[in-house]
Design an enzyme around this catalytic site. Structure first.
Site: not given
Ligand code: 6GU
Length: 250
Positions: A88, A115, A153, A168
């Site tokens: 994230p 984690e 794609r 798209d």
């Molecule tokens: Cl790539 N991994 C995780 N665990 N949560 C996420 C993500 C990735 N992208 C958005 N949320």
């Protein structure tokens, strides 16, 4: 293109590799996707891949040794240039990034669980960190699938009809126009006349206008990001701003 996905849960990803457009790409050898389980690179009796975080706190952290051993086994095989950690905190995936990735010869996608992964893995081996959006997933597997499918794609021959890629959403920075199929009238709602009369230039103009209208209503932020070339193409639709007048009010 060759993609290796490092995951503790290959069974989450495996079936998706054989369905639909992506399935055809993989089965026809247009892209090869292998699943590698870091657990296979753990050397202790219990094949441990995670451990408690130093400093305390909830959850577990993915250990350096199995992950690094797994990545390094792939580097030896393929001289990889791109090692991607799905997290994230990474760069947010969008169509521009998907296009950048589509020219990479090969990449490893590391799916984090728990984690996260020991920071030293990022420092030593990871070239790119990518997130698929601002929300939390329990693991990177679904994110890896998003990356694989979006990148696939863009590869020549994967989508049978290149026109369908060009229409798209996001391909040219706009959302796609509304689409219709038979019947021409459904419960009193008619398909826009222009789509029925075979005037391809008029249809292209209509779709361009509709794509702009939808983008302006739903995602005005996208219009701010359009590049020079795109603005020029919009100007070619015959309108000064490319945006229908009736939509120009604040
Ligand atoms: Cl790539 N991994 C995780 N665990 N949560 C996420 C993500 C990735 N992208 C958005 N949320």
């Amino acid at each position: 293109m060759r993609i290796d996905v490092l995951t503790l849960f290959p069974e989450l990803i495996e079936p998706a590799l054989h369905a639909g457009v992506l399935g055809r790409a993989v089965n026809n050898g247009l892209m090869s996707v292998s699943l590698v389980n870091p657990r296979d690179f753990a050397t202790d009796r219990h094949r441990t891949v995670d451990d408690a975080p130093y400093g305390g706190g909830a959850g577990m952290v993915m250990k350096c040794e199995p992950l690094c051993a797994a990545v390094e086994s792939l580097i030896e095989k393929n001289s990889l240039r791109h090692v991607v950690l799905l997290t994230p905190r990474g760069r947010r995936l969008d169509q521009a990034l998907v296009r950048e990735m589509a020219v990479w010869q090969d990449m490893v996608l590391i799916c984090a669980r728990y984690e996260g992964v020991d920071e030293r893995v990022s420092e030593m081996l990871v070239s790119d960190e990518i997130s698929i959006g601002d929300y939390v997933l329990s693991g990177g597997e679904t994110a890896a699938l998003v990356v694989v499918e979006a990148v696939s794609r863009m590869l020549p021959g994967v989508v049978g009809n290149w026109e369908s890629v060009e229409t798209d959403s996001f391909y040219d920075g706009l959302l796609g126009p509304p689409q219709y199929t038979r019947p021409p009238v459904f419960r009193g709602a008619a398909v826009p006349e222009v789509l029925l009369n075979g005037d391809h230039a008029a249809i292209a103009r209509f779709r361009r206008r509709e794509a702009l209208r939808v983008t302006r209503t739903r995602r005005p932020d996208l219009l701010a990001n359009l590049d020079e070339e795109m603005l020029k193409r919009l100007a070619d639709t015959g309108r000064k701003t490319g945006i229908p007048e009736e939509e120009n009010e604040p």
